[in-house]
Every structure is written in C-alpha cells, then in structure tokens.
Design an enzyme around this catalytic site. Sequence first.
Site, PDB file in Angstrom:
ATOM      1  N   HIS A   1       0.822  -1.217   0.000  1.00 51.32           N
ATOM      2  CA  HIS A   1       0.000   0.000   0.000  1.00 51.32           C
ATOM      3  C   HIS A   1       0.856   1.267   0.000  1.00 51.32           C
ATOM      4  O   HIS A   1       0.606   2.181  -0.781  1.00 51.32           O
ATOM      5  CB  HIS A   1      -0.965  -0.014   1.186  1.00 51.32           C
ATOM      6  CG  HIS A   1      -1.938  -1.164   1.122  1.00 51.32           C
ATOM      7  ND1 HIS A   1      -2.750  -1.518   2.163  1.00 51.32           N
ATOM      8  CD2 HIS A   1      -2.205  -2.058   0.133  1.00 51.32           C
ATOM      9  CE1 HIS A   1      -3.488  -2.568   1.815  1.00 51.32           C
ATOM     10  NE2 HIS A   1      -3.164  -2.913   0.588  1.00 51.32           N
TER      11      HIS A   1
ATOM     12  N   HIS B   1      -9.394  -1.676  -5.153  1.00 53.88           N
ATOM     13  CA  HIS B   1      -8.286  -2.004  -4.258  1.00 53.88           C
ATOM     14  C   HIS B   1      -7.292  -2.957  -4.932  1.00 53.88           C
ATOM     15  O   HIS B   1      -6.079  -2.784  -4.816  1.00 53.88           O
ATOM     16  CB  HIS B   1      -8.772  -2.614  -2.942  1.00 53.88           C
ATOM     17  CG  HIS B   1      -7.629  -2.810  -1.994  1.00 53.88           C
ATOM     18  ND1 HIS B   1      -7.115  -1.793  -1.227  1.00 53.88           N
ATOM     19  CD2 HIS B   1      -6.831  -3.882  -1.772  1.00 53.88           C
ATOM     20  CE1 HIS B   1      -6.068  -2.226  -0.558  1.00 53.88           C
ATOM     21  NE2 HIS B   1      -5.870  -3.495  -0.866  1.00 53.88           N
TER      22      HIS B   1
ATOM     23  N   ASP C   1      -3.328  -2.543  -5.508  1.00 55.38           N
ATOM     24  CA  ASP C   1      -2.316  -3.533  -5.114  1.00 55.38           C
ATOM     25  C   ASP C   1      -1.357  -3.826  -6.270  1.00 55.38           C
ATOM     26  O   ASP C   1      -0.157  -4.035  -6.058  1.00 55.38           O
ATOM     27  CB  ASP C   1      -2.981  -4.852  -4.677  1.00 55.38           C
ATOM     28  CG  ASP C   1      -3.467  -4.810  -3.228  1.00 55.38           C
ATOM     29  OD1 ASP C   1      -3.043  -3.920  -2.462  1.00 55.38           O
ATOM     30  OD2 ASP C   1      -4.279  -5.694  -2.865  1.00 55.38           O
TER      31      ASP C   1
ATOM     32  N   HIS D   1      21.913 -36.756 -25.532  1.00 55.75           N
ATOM     33  CA  HIS D   1      21.521 -36.288 -24.191  1.00 55.75           C
ATOM     34  C   HIS D   1      20.057 -35.915 -24.186  1.00 55.75           C
ATOM     35  O   HIS D   1      19.723 -34.733 -24.250  1.00 55.75           O
ATOM     36  CB  HIS D   1      22.374 -35.081 -23.802  1.00 55.75           C
ATOM     37  CG  HIS D   1      22.340 -34.786 -22.326  1.00 55.75           C
ATOM     38  ND1 HIS D   1      21.340 -34.073 -21.714  1.00 55.75           N
ATOM     39  CD2 HIS D   1      23.190 -35.132 -21.331  1.00 55.75           C
ATOM     40  CE1 HIS D   1      21.586 -33.964 -20.422  1.00 55.75           C
ATOM     41  NE2 HIS D   1      22.707 -34.589 -20.158  1.00 55.75           N
TER      42      HIS D   1
ATOM     43  N   ILE E   1      17.215 -33.174 -23.528  1.00 55.09           N
ATOM     44  CA  ILE E   1      17.318 -32.170 -22.463  1.00 55.09           C
ATOM     45  C   ILE E   1      18.686 -31.513 -22.585  1.00 55.09           C
ATOM     46  O   ILE E   1      19.685 -32.205 -22.756  1.00 55.09           O
ATOM     47  CB  ILE E   1      17.192 -32.842 -21.072  1.00 55.09           C
ATOM     48  CG1 ILE E   1      15.750 -33.317 -20.855  1.00 55.09           C
ATOM     49  CG2 ILE E   1      17.589 -31.889 -19.977  1.00 55.09           C
ATOM     50  CD1 ILE E   1      15.534 -33.908 -19.490  1.00 55.09           C
TER      51      ILE E   1
ATOM     52  N   GLY F   1      22.927 -29.441 -18.245  1.00 57.49           N
ATOM     53  CA  GLY F   1      22.993 -28.306 -17.316  1.00 57.49           C
ATOM     54  C   GLY F   1      24.301 -27.542 -17.419  1.00 57.49           C
ATOM     55  O   GLY F   1      24.310 -26.314 -17.372  1.00 57.49           O
ATOM     56  N   VAL F   2      25.411 -28.241 -17.598  1.00 64.81           N
ATOM     57  CA  VAL F   2      26.706 -27.541 -17.670  1.00 64.81           C
ATOM     58  C   VAL F   2      26.786 -26.666 -18.914  1.00 64.81           C
ATOM     59  O   VAL F   2      27.464 -25.644 -18.911  1.00 64.81           O
ATOM     60  CB  VAL F   2      27.908 -28.518 -17.631  1.00 64.81           C
ATOM     61  CG1 VAL F   2      28.018 -29.157 -16.256  1.00 64.81           C
ATOM     62  CG2 VAL F   2      27.813 -29.577 -18.713  1.00 64.81           C
TER      63      VAL F   2
ATOM     64  N   GLU G   1      27.574 -22.814 -19.323  1.00 68.51           N
ATOM     65  CA  GLU G   1      28.564 -22.359 -20.307  1.00 68.51           C
ATOM     66  C   GLU G   1      27.996 -21.195 -21.136  1.00 68.51           C
ATOM     67  O   GLU G   1      28.669 -20.195 -21.362  1.00 68.51           O
ATOM     68  CB  GLU G   1      28.969 -23.530 -21.220  1.00 68.51           C
ATOM     69  CG  GLU G   1      29.790 -23.149 -22.448  1.00 68.51           C
ATOM     70  CD  GLU G   1      31.157 -22.545 -22.144  1.00 68.51           C
ATOM     71  OE1 GLU G   1      31.713 -22.833 -21.057  1.00 68.51           O
ATOM     72  OE2 GLU G   1      31.664 -21.766 -22.993  1.00 68.51           O
TER      73      GLU G   1
HETATM   74 ZN   LIG Z   1      -3.999  -4.463  -0.605  1.00 65.30          ZN
END
Ligand SMILES: [Zn+2]
Length: 429
Positions: free
Chosen positions: A80, A238, A242, A334, A340, A343-344, A348
């Site tokens: 708020h 309101h 927000d 892979h 997929i 991850g490495v 990189e």
């Molecule tokens: Zn609120």
Amino acid sequence: MSEPRQQTLAASVTLEGVGTHTGKAARLTLGPAEPGTGRRFRRVDLDGSPEIPAHIDHVVATELGTTLGLDETRVATVEHVLAALAALDVDNALLELDGPETPIMDGSFLPFVDAIERVGVVEQDEPARVIEVLGPVQVADKSGPSYVATPSDGLRISATIDFEHPAIGRLFGSYVAHGERFAEELAPARTFGFRADAEALRARGLALGSSLDNAVILDDDGVMNPDGLRFPDEFIRHKVGDIVGDLALTGARIQGHIVAERPSHAGNMALARTLADHALYNGGQPIVDASQIMQHLPHRYPMLLVDRITGYEKGKRIVGIKNVTINEPFFQGHYPGHPIMPGVLIIEAMAQVGGLLLMDQIEDPESKVVYFMSLDNVKWRRPVTPGDQIVFELELVQFRRHVCRLKGVGRVDGKVAAEAELMARIMDR
Ligand SMILES: [Zn+2]
C-alpha cells in the site's frame, strides 16, 4: 519532450497505526533519499538498522500481502505504501519502520497518498528509470491469474476479479493508475476479507490487527462495515491499487496498459519480473547479433552458445539469448528420444554472455581471454528442451584488478531455469 527526472520527498512524514497481521503498533516514517537509491525499508528497531531494497529480488512471501526479506530481516504488507509512492512518482525514499509490518492505517492507500502530498515531492538531478512496454507481454499461471501488457502512454490498469461471494461476484474496472487519478479513483479503496476466513487466519497468527476500522469485511449477509462501501466496486479498485504497489518493486515507472484477470500478489510479482526482463530484453531486438558476437568471443560451432545480445548497460548488466533447437549436437546423445540441454552447457552459455560484458571492461580485448575460476550457488530449476529460448541476464557484482564476479540467471518464459555466481580472471592470450 524532456526526460522525466527522479523524484524524492521534500521532507519526512510519519504515520502511526497497527500492523494488520501482528496487531501491534507500527510507526512508519517516509523520508527523502539520494538519487539512484530507490525505495528502501529500514528496520530501526533492529541492531544495526538493516535495510531492504523494495525490489522484486527481495520478495519472500506473497500470501495475504507482499513481504520483503533480506537475510533475517522481514517487512510485511509493503504494497500500500509502495503504491502511493509509485503513483506519485516518488522514486527514491527511505522508509523507516519500527517493526516487522507497515501500519495498515484505514486499509486503503489514501493515508500514504495524503502524507506524501502533505510534504510534497522534489525533482532530482538524475533521469528516472522507466519501463516502457514495447509490444505485447503475457504472463499466465495455471493456477488462475493472467496478465497482458501492451504499449500505452502512461500506466493504465484494467482488471477483472471473480469471487463467489454475492456482494462481489465478477467485477471489471479500467483506471489510469497514476498521479491525481490514482489519488481520487483508487487510493480510497480498502482491502477486504471474509469473516468466514478470520478464525483460521487468527489461529495461524495472521490478521490479528484486522478489523472493521481497517478492512471491508464480508459475512454471509454482505458488507459488515456500518458505513458500507466507499465505491460500489471498491473491491476491484483495491486490487488495481495492489497491482500498482507490487509493480513498484520493479524499481521503475511503468508505461503500459496492464490487463489483469484475477490478479494475486504472486501473479503481480511474476508480471513485475517479466516487465523488468522485458525492459532489458528490448522486445527481442538485437543490439548485438551473432556475427558481431563472433568478433568478440573466440567460441565457434558447436561451442558458441549465444545468439543475440538484447540488453546492455556498460559495466553493469547484459542480457543475451540462446535459442535452443532440436538440431543442437548435444541432443543426439543427451538423451536419445528424450532431449534435455545438459545443465553444464546452460552454465557455459551463461558464462559466454558474461564474457561479452567483461570484454567490454578492459583495454585491448583482442589480446585477452576470460578464464572462469569458480562457480557458486549453481542451481538448475527446470529442464531446457528443444524450442526453448533462454534469456540470460548477468550482473557485474565486482571488478577488482583482473578478477571479476558475476551473478547470472537464465530464464525460459520468464521462469528461472538456472542461476549461478561466476568468478573469472582476465588473462593475456
Ligand atoms: Zn492491498
């Protein structure tokens, strides 16, 4: 048109009330702050008066309000006061608080707007940060809320809410969510809750300060407050307020039209994150394309893992894209039949984007090469598969002699796929 300047408060002003969840007295002082410092909370009741920047990176909870946290420090129900500051273009402010929660006041945004208008705002000698929505931006969550942002001159928010309660039902509203229009049409709208939920919340130590003095409360017969509603559609107003408060956590002024379907604090946060990315992502337009990247990086097929640079702040931040296709050589093995991205290799690719940021920091980059020395806090949050576009964002945290530290995150569709902290050394070739 001249560039808008940052603004801060002309003087300090204090608000006193109770926290809606703690039920305890709360005192909040809004005060001026230097250009470039943004809006920051300071817990003056704690040792060392720790500060938390009012930024999406520090959001720790979004249930029944937005809570910020940094290390052990928390500040709850920030939306708020932040809505009032953002709507009145107060970019920099120090928000000193004597407890874990802001005062709820009358449950609306108006006491904060009044306080700011009482002391006034002053312009500062730095350009304001503005996020301009350049093209359609979408955020959707399976659980309900969805958002679309499109270009617009100022900030307009249109929203739909849908509650089973007969006093609310389905409501739609569209508002200019800025300046005097915010102050008049949105700021007086109070937060609301259901009497039926009160007991369960109190049992969990929540809503202890909530009352008819600071919320619209509904029971089976309708609105319990003796004076009724401030607007027939106070509920939607309101919720729109927000959204303004939650978007303030981008740390920038938003220029766009937001259309929100069943907004929630969690959804607002996803929107804030996406808009912040959008600003750097530059609508996907390249500022550096693949051929230019090859002039700056020594990597070549199959190890060149950056397609475009779309965002760049010299010495600070870089955004780069990797489009992942089924033709990537690593997908052959892979894994067969279940592609997929390793991850490495995601890390990189992140490091290559980071390398481009570093190369620009040094003299004579053609004779230098970047060696990565360590990785910390590496996390893979979700798999990357063919068809995904990874948007990497790296921030230069430290540059000392020839050693630099970078913080990186890779996102697919606005959701974090991987993150890491990287340390690198710049060496002669
Ligand atoms: Zn609120």
